[in-house]
Design an enzyme around this catalytic site. Structure first.
Site, PDB file in Angstrom:
ATOM      1  N   HIS A   2       3.902   3.314   3.594  1.00 17.97           N
ATOM      2  CA  HIS A   2       3.311   3.389   1.313  1.00 17.97           C
ATOM      3  C   HIS A   2       2.806   4.431   1.746  1.00 17.97           C
ATOM      4  CE1 HIS A   2       4.507  -0.972   3.322  1.00 17.97           C
ATOM      5  NE2 HIS A   2       4.077  -1.551   1.948  1.00 17.97           N
ATOM      6  N   GLU A  44       1.689   4.175  -4.076  1.00 14.13           N
ATOM      7  CA  GLU A  44       1.108   2.771  -4.564  1.00 14.13           C
ATOM      8  C   GLU A  44      -0.112   2.577  -5.344  1.00 14.13           C
ATOM      9  OE1 GLU A  44       0.323  -0.655  -1.980  1.00 14.13           O
ATOM     10  OE2 GLU A  44       1.267  -2.494  -3.281  1.00 14.13           O
ATOM     11  N   ASP A  69       8.722  -6.964  -1.363  1.00 17.94           N
ATOM     12  CA  ASP A  69       6.842  -6.997  -1.089  1.00 17.94           C
ATOM     13  C   ASP A  69       6.514  -8.214  -0.587  1.00 17.94           C
ATOM     14  OD1 ASP A  69       4.692  -5.583   0.317  1.00 17.94           O
ATOM     15  OD2 ASP A  69       4.312  -5.014  -1.997  1.00 17.94           O
ATOM     16  N   ASP A  70       5.915  -9.122  -1.286  1.00 16.97           N
ATOM     17  CA  ASP A  70       5.249 -10.751  -0.617  1.00 16.97           C
ATOM     18  C   ASP A  70       5.892 -11.529  -2.016  1.00 16.97           C
ATOM     19  OD1 ASP A  70       3.176  -9.035   1.731  1.00 16.97           O
ATOM     20  OD2 ASP A  70       3.133  -7.989  -0.267  1.00 16.97           O
TER      21      ASP A  70
HETATM   22  N1  HPA Z   1       1.266  -2.542   0.427  1.00 19.38           N
HETATM   23  C1  HPA Z   1      -0.484  -2.511   1.333  1.00 19.38           C
HETATM   24  N2  HPA Z   1       0.046  -3.242   2.234  1.00 19.38           N
HETATM   25  C2  HPA Z   1       0.446  -4.227   2.333  1.00 19.38           C
HETATM   26  C3  HPA Z   1       1.007  -4.835   0.968  1.00 19.38           C
HETATM   27  C4  HPA Z   1       1.533  -3.824  -0.179  1.00 19.38           C
HETATM   28  O1  HPA Z   1       2.119  -3.838  -1.427  1.00 19.38           O
HETATM   29  N3  HPA Z   1       2.119  -5.821   1.162  1.00 19.38           N
HETATM   30  C5  HPA Z   1       1.468  -6.504   2.358  1.00 19.38           C
HETATM   31  N4  HPA Z   1       0.732  -5.214   2.805  1.00 19.38           N
HETATM   32 ZN    ZN Z   2       4.434  -3.561   1.175  1.00 18.42          ZN
END
Ligand code: HPA
Ligand code: ZN
Length: 335
Positions: free
Chosen positions: A194, A197, A275-276
């Site tokens: 990641h 973000e 994502d989640d």
């Molecule tokens: N960003 C960072 N960590 C995470 C995310 C995310 O979107 N989803 C689950 N862990």
């Molecule tokens: Zn993520």
């Protein structure tokens, strides 16, 4: 458009298995493990899913994951997600899991990986869905803790394709994990992370230069730096963009101002992901639908997004081509 999206063959490349934990299943698993939840009902729990930033979400997400105890719990969680893939025509998925969230509570690495991978094997047999696993390091933890996780993963190397980096981005730059990524690559894992973000473009530079990542999870803030954009295009790295996540975590308040189309227009390779999904209001098809409406995307745009999802997957060339052919046939018939 909804039908076009529903039946469009696609891959999901940015998905945290712990983030698929729907309140209904959370209640069921917590009950069988005799774990208390500070919410009386499923509705009450779902109402608590309001976030102002990434950290707000992570606090609730880690708490939810505490209900997972046995191999069967990890199996049930993963199989429930794969059933959703099946009805959305997700043909291939690359699933992230956070071993440290569980091993730090005394659950063994083996329990986690065996539950997840057995569900993947069953989904392959039952639905023909392929999947690969990405072991994600938690960036709020130390380098030493990540080395320990790498060590624990080695007996299960054949089940893990890649390593990732997730959790609280700000204050935990990729440089903190340069050595553990080098060691992970030596063991044969593909490096992913990641980046950009909530962190700045500088974090994306570090992720590509110091960690050598092959795909960028999120990457939104890359647009802050035109030189970085040029470099990402030159290295042919895809971005796994997650529209509903961006909205829920206030990375992008208004989807009509989301940069996804701009990214595509300037030559970045973009994919759409959930994502989640249990926390951000929708599965991958809902992400396609909402971003299509917000940005007035054409069928051709959607086709390109789906094509990228297969092309930039970590699959072998033969399987990739099989899926791409399936997608071409679909698009020819339905455009
Ligand atoms: N960003 C960072 N960590 C995470 C995310 C995310 O979107 N989803 C689950 N862990
Ligand atoms: Zn993520």
């Amino acid at each position: 458009m909804q039908d076009f999206i529903k039946n469009l063959p696609k891959a999901e490349l940015h998905l945290h298995i712990e983030g698929t934990f729907e309140p209904e299943l959370l209640f069921e698993i917590a009950k069988r493990n005799q774990i208390g939840i500070p919410y009386a009902t499923v509705e009450e729990l779902r109402k608590a899913y309001q976030f102002d930033c990434l950290q707000d979400f992570l606090d609730i997400y880690y708490r939810g994951a505490n209900a997972l105890q046995t191999e069967q719990d990890f199996y049930d969680l993963t199989f429930a997600y794969l059933q959703k893939c099946n009805i959305q025509n997700v043909r291939h998925t690359e699933i992230m899991f956070d071993p440290q969230t569980h091993t730090d509570r005394g659950i063994t690495f083996e329990t986690v990986i065996n539950g997840i991978s057995r569900a993947c094997d069953d989904a392959k047999k039952k639905f023909g869905i392929t999947s690969l696993l990405i072991m994600s390091y938690l960036r709020h933890l130390s380098e030493e803790a990540c080395f320990k996780t790498l060590e624990q993963s080695l007996p299960f190397k054949d089940k893990i394709k890649a390593v990732g980096l997730d959790s609280s981005e700000k204050g935990n730059p990729p440089s903190k994990f340069q050595r553990v990524f080098e060691a992970s690559v030596k063991e044969g894992y593909i490096p992913l992370a990641h980046a950009g973000e909530e962190g700045s473009a500088e974090y994306v530079w570090e992720a590509i230069d110091l960690l050598g990542i092959k795909r960028i999870d999120h990457g939104n803030n890359s647009l802050q730096d035109p030189e970085l954009v040029k470099e990402i295009i030159k290295r042919d790295l895809a971005l796994t963009v997650c529209p509903l996540s961006n909205k829920a975590l206030k990375v992008q308040e208004d989807l009509t101002k989301h940069p996804l189309k701009k990214m595509m227009d300037i030559g970045l390779k973009v994919t759409v992901n959930s994502d989640d999904p249990a926390y951000f209001g929708g599965q991958v098809n809902k992400n396609y639908e909402e971003i299509q409406k917000a940005l007035n995307l054409s069928k051709e745009d959607l086709y390109v997004l789906a094509r990228n999802s297969f092309e930039y997957s970590l699959l072998d060339q033969v399987t990739k081509e099989k899926y791409l052919k399936e997608l071409e046939t679909y698009y020819d018939k339905n455009k």
